[in-house]
Design a protein around this motif. Structure first.
Motif, PDB file in Angstrom:
ATOM      1  N   ILE A 394      -0.068   1.128  14.886  1.00 40.30           N
ATOM      2  CA  ILE A 394      -0.370   0.699  13.523  1.00 40.30           C
ATOM      3  C   ILE A 394       0.323   1.666  12.569  1.00 40.30           C
ATOM      4  O   ILE A 394       0.185   2.880  12.713  1.00 40.30           O
ATOM      5  CB  ILE A 394      -1.887   0.671  13.263  1.00 40.30           C
ATOM      6  CG1 ILE A 394      -2.580  -0.282  14.241  1.00 40.30           C
ATOM      7  CG2 ILE A 394      -2.168   0.260  11.821  1.00 40.30           C
ATOM      8  CD1 ILE A 394      -2.137  -1.719  14.102  1.00 40.30           C
ATOM      9  N   PRO A 395       1.108   1.114  11.546  1.00 46.99           N
ATOM     10  CA  PRO A 395       1.783   2.018  10.611  1.00 46.99           C
ATOM     11  C   PRO A 395       0.791   2.895   9.853  1.00 46.99           C
ATOM     12  O   PRO A 395      -0.359   2.495   9.610  1.00 46.99           O
ATOM     13  CB  PRO A 395       2.517   1.075   9.648  1.00 46.99           C
ATOM     14  CG  PRO A 395       2.642  -0.209  10.386  1.00 46.99           C
ATOM     15  CD  PRO A 395       1.430  -0.312  11.257  1.00 46.99           C
ATOM     16  N   GLU A 399       3.536   4.936   5.376  1.00 46.70           N
ATOM     17  CA  GLU A 399       4.534   3.925   5.715  1.00 46.70           C
ATOM     18  C   GLU A 399       4.246   2.598   5.019  1.00 46.70           C
ATOM     19  O   GLU A 399       5.160   1.921   4.523  1.00 46.70           O
ATOM     20  CB  GLU A 399       4.589   3.723   7.217  1.00 46.70           C
ATOM     21  CG  GLU A 399       5.129   4.916   7.998  1.00 46.70           C
ATOM     22  CD  GLU A 399       5.070   4.719   9.490  1.00 46.70           C
ATOM     23  OE1 GLU A 399       5.998   5.201  10.175  1.00 46.70           O
ATOM     24  OE2 GLU A 399       4.120   4.081   9.972  1.00 46.70           O
ATOM     25  N   MET A 400       2.960   2.219   4.960  1.00 50.24           N
ATOM     26  CA  MET A 400       2.609   0.956   4.301  1.00 50.24           C
ATOM     27  C   MET A 400       2.867   1.017   2.801  1.00 50.24           C
ATOM     28  O   MET A 400       3.326   0.051   2.188  1.00 50.24           O
ATOM     29  CB  MET A 400       1.138   0.634   4.572  1.00 50.24           C
ATOM     30  CG  MET A 400       0.834   0.278   6.009  1.00 50.24           C
ATOM     31  SD  MET A 400      -0.892  -0.225   6.212  1.00 50.24           S
ATOM     32  CE  MET A 400      -0.964  -0.501   7.981  1.00 50.24           C
ATOM     33  N   GLU A 401       2.585   2.154   2.186  1.00 53.50           N
ATOM     34  CA  GLU A 401       2.831   2.295   0.756  1.00 53.50           C
ATOM     35  C   GLU A 401       4.320   2.240   0.437  1.00 53.50           C
ATOM     36  O   GLU A 401       4.736   1.696  -0.588  1.00 53.50           O
ATOM     37  CB  GLU A 401       2.236   3.612   0.257  1.00 53.50           C
ATOM     38  CG  GLU A 401       0.712   3.638   0.284  1.00 53.50           C
ATOM     39  CD  GLU A 401       0.169   5.019  -0.067  1.00 53.50           C
ATOM     40  OE1 GLU A 401       1.005   5.916  -0.328  1.00 53.50           O
ATOM     41  OE2 GLU A 401      -1.061   5.193  -0.092  1.00 53.50           O
ATOM     42  N   GLY A 404       5.494  -1.544   2.424  1.00 53.11           N
ATOM     43  CA  GLY A 404       4.692  -2.742   2.387  1.00 53.11           C
ATOM     44  C   GLY A 404       4.187  -3.123   3.756  1.00 53.11           C
ATOM     45  O   GLY A 404       4.376  -2.410   4.752  1.00 53.11           O
ATOM     46  N   VAL A 405       3.531  -4.269   3.792  1.00 53.55           N
ATOM     47  CA  VAL A 405       2.928  -4.743   5.035  1.00 53.55           C
ATOM     48  C   VAL A 405       3.554  -6.081   5.410  1.00 53.55           C
ATOM     49  O   VAL A 405       3.597  -7.013   4.600  1.00 53.55           O
ATOM     50  CB  VAL A 405       1.410  -4.893   4.894  1.00 53.55           C
ATOM     51  CG1 VAL A 405       0.802  -5.444   6.182  1.00 53.55           C
ATOM     52  CG2 VAL A 405       0.773  -3.553   4.534  1.00 53.55           C
ATOM     53  N   GLN A 406       4.056  -6.171   6.619  1.00 56.58           N
ATOM     54  CA  GLN A 406       4.533  -7.434   7.157  1.00 56.58           C
ATOM     55  C   GLN A 406       3.332  -8.189   7.711  1.00 56.58           C
ATOM     56  O   GLN A 406       2.764  -7.812   8.733  1.00 56.58           O
ATOM     57  CB  GLN A 406       5.577  -7.194   8.254  1.00 56.58           C
ATOM     58  CG  GLN A 406       6.815  -6.445   7.802  1.00 56.58           C
ATOM     59  CD  GLN A 406       7.726  -7.320   6.957  1.00 56.58           C
ATOM     60  OE1 GLN A 406       7.572  -8.533   6.923  1.00 56.58           O
ATOM     61  NE2 GLN A 406       8.654  -6.692   6.263  1.00 56.58           N
ATOM     62  N   LEU A 407       2.919  -9.246   6.991  1.00 52.67           N
ATOM     63  CA  LEU A 407       1.669  -9.903   7.357  1.00 52.67           C
ATOM     64  C   LEU A 407       1.717 -10.440   8.781  1.00 52.67           C
ATOM     65  O   LEU A 407       0.752 -10.303   9.544  1.00 52.67           O
ATOM     66  CB  LEU A 407       1.375 -11.044   6.375  1.00 52.67           C
ATOM     67  CG  LEU A 407       1.008 -10.625   4.950  1.00 52.67           C
ATOM     68  CD1 LEU A 407       0.758 -11.866   4.099  1.00 52.67           C
ATOM     69  CD2 LEU A 407      -0.223  -9.730   4.966  1.00 52.67           C
ATOM     70  N   GLU A 409       3.575  -9.466  11.364  1.00 55.22           N
ATOM     71  CA  GLU A 409       3.565  -8.374  12.328  1.00 55.22           C
ATOM     72  C   GLU A 409       2.215  -7.660  12.352  1.00 55.22           C
ATOM     73  O   GLU A 409       1.685  -7.322  13.426  1.00 55.22           O
ATOM     74  CB  GLU A 409       4.665  -7.390  11.979  1.00 55.22           C
ATOM     75  CG  GLU A 409       4.775  -6.208  12.933  1.00 55.22           C
ATOM     76  CD  GLU A 409       5.853  -5.237  12.533  1.00 55.22           C
ATOM     77  OE1 GLU A 409       5.953  -4.161  13.169  1.00 55.22           O
ATOM     78  OE2 GLU A 409       6.604  -5.539  11.575  1.00 55.22           O
ATOM     79  N   MET A 410       1.617  -7.428  11.150  1.00 56.32           N
ATOM     80  CA  MET A 410       0.336  -6.739  11.084  1.00 56.32           C
ATOM     81  C   MET A 410      -0.768  -7.560  11.749  1.00 56.32           C
ATOM     82  O   MET A 410      -1.629  -7.010  12.459  1.00 56.32           O
ATOM     83  CB  MET A 410      -0.014  -6.449   9.626  1.00 56.32           C
ATOM     84  CG  MET A 410      -1.341  -5.709   9.448  1.00 56.32           C
ATOM     85  SD  MET A 410      -1.382  -4.128  10.368  1.00 56.32           S
ATOM     86  CE  MET A 410      -0.169  -3.184   9.476  1.00 56.32           C
TER      87      MET A 410
END
Length: 463
Positions: A394-395, A399-401, A404-407, A409-410
């Motif tokens: 999990i990033p 890294e998320m800030e 961003g978040v790849q929906l 992949e997440m």
């Protein structure tokens, strides 16, 4: 009066009045010139002639008159002996006229008793002996110089100036005319096929000007000051304070400003392009869907092209970039909402509210349940968390800030962790079940042992 003069006068009178043959006369007053006089017959009919010649015998000037036919000729003899006519006076039954001749014997001027007079070649001067034009009127005094008048009662009097085109195919003219009854005047230009009269008040004119300087065109059009009126209140107004041109409707005042000093304009109603009954403020209609509405600056801009079932927006000079129809929207490139520089197909600088979002996914983590999957132990997971402060795979928050978040992949990673957690729970449940079974067996054994102790105690009591 000398004898020669008396004889000449008598001979002329006798010939003209009586037609008598008198005889010949020759004489000279000073001996340097000769005068010849012939009276009586000369050819056919009664006639007379006066010959003025030099002493050497060459005749220079002749005057010849004939009673029958009433013709009188002035001629000049050349050195070669050939007579050239200078003037001719005719008094026959068709009217009297006087003609002047050039050396080539062509008539250059004629004066007729019926009023017809013409000059053929050369210039005519009135008030000047050196005319520079065909008709040159000159006066050194003020006032009326030239007057054209008609004694007829009623109707128009005027003057026409006309000429032919270079190829001679058409005659064009300008008329100047005057109505003595109404004091109205004007002029008109035209050709063989038609005329455009311009006047001051003449009812038959196409254009007229009244005493106030107002111009009227044939029909209902008038020009007055800064106004042009076609009928009643319809027409154009010029406002010098705004340097603007306005159009007035039928009793409705100004309905459009065509242009001001800055090029601005407006319309109070609907504007149609390619259509005579526009339904909207701007209504563009054409039979071909390829025709476009283009807005650009120096060749860079946007074109709008309608289609029977869809329409397009595209940069000038390029192919389709955005297409709309009743259900779908197609965009070639990226779309930014709240941002002018999207780096993804759809980039929103804000929140999105939706009833449902569908994300395409591949390699869904069902492989976690395969027997060959290497499941991390809880002890290994605990050690990773203590070391990295986030779950494995999990990033991190940083890294998320940043990225961003790849929906999609997440969601797959979270599902994978849930599946791994599920496997750990299954193992824990198995262990708990075995412990419960062991506890149940131990409890039953204790119960049996209690019963045996109770029976022994009773037995011991009885003994």
């Amino acid at each position: 009066m000398n004898k020669a003069a008396l004889f000449t006068l008598f001979s002329i009178i006798s010939t003209i009045v009586l037609g008598q043959e008198v005889g010949d006369f020759y004489g000279s007053t000073d001996g340097t010139e000769s005068i010849d006089l012939t009276l009586g017959k000369n050819g056919s009919g009664s006639s007379f002639k006066i010959l003025s010649s030099d002493p050497g015998g060459s005749t220079y000037l002749k005057f010849h008159g004939r009673r029958w036919g009433a013709g009188y000729t002035w001629s000049r003899e050349s050195n070669g002996g050939t007579d050239k006519k200078i003037a001719y006076l005719y008094g026959g039954g068709s009217g009297q006229y006087f003609q002047l001749f050039h050396d080539d014997q062509s008539v250059k001027a004629q004066f007729h008793s019926n009023g017809d007079t013409y000059f053929n070649g050369g210039n005519v001067g009135i008030g000047t002996n050196s005319p520079s034009e065909q008709l040159n009127v000159y006066s050194s005094s003020s006032g009326v110089i030239t007057r054209f008048a008609s004694t007829a009662h009623g109707g128009l009097s005027g003057l026409r100036v006309q000429g032919k085109t270079n190829d001679g195919s058409d005659t064009r003219f300008v008329d100047f005319f005057f109505d003595p009854e109404t004091y109205e005047y004007g002029f008109g230009a035209g050709t063989n096929s038609g005329q455009l009269p311009i006047s001051s008040g003449l009812s038959q004119a196409d254009i007229s000007v009244d005493a106030g300087g107002n111009v009227s065109l044939k029909g209902t059009t008038t020009i007055k000051g800064n106004q042009i009126r076609f009928s009643e209140a319809r027409g154009f107004d010029y406002d010098p304070t705004k340097d603007a041109v306005f159009f007035n409707g039928y009793n409705s005042g100004q309905v459009a400003m065509l242009s001001d000093r800055y090029g601005n304009g407006w319309f109070a109603g609907n504007v149609g392009i390619g259509i005579t009954n526009p339904l909207k403020s701007l209504h563009i209609s054409d039979g071909s869907w390829n025709n476009q509405l283009q807005v650009d600056r120096n060749g860079n801009g946007l074109s709008f092209a309608p289609n029977p079932s869809e329409f397009y927006f595209l940069p000038v000079g390029e192919t389709t970039k955005v297409r709309f129809n009743s259900l779908d929207v197609y965009v070639e490139g990226s779309v930014g909402i709240g941002t002018t520089s999207p780096s993804h197909k759809l980039e929103v600088a804000g929140t999105i509210r939706s009833k449902e979002v569908k994300v395409e996914a591949t390699n869904w983590p069902d492989y976690v349940f395969e027997p060959t999957y290497n499941l991390r132990t809880l002890e290994e997971t605990e050690a990773y968390i203590q070391s990295n402060k986030h779950l494995p795979e999990i990033p991190s928050a940083k890294e998320m800030e940043a990225n961003g978040v790849q929906l999609g992949e997440m969601n797959m990673l979270l599902l994978k962790k849930i599946e791994e957690l599920t496997l750990h729970l299954i193992e824990v449940n198995k262990e708990n079940t075995a412990l419960r079974q062991q506890l149940t067996a131990n409890s039953q054994q204790l119960i049996e042992q209690g019963k045996m102790i109770e029976a022994l105690m009773k037995k011991m009591k009885d003994n």
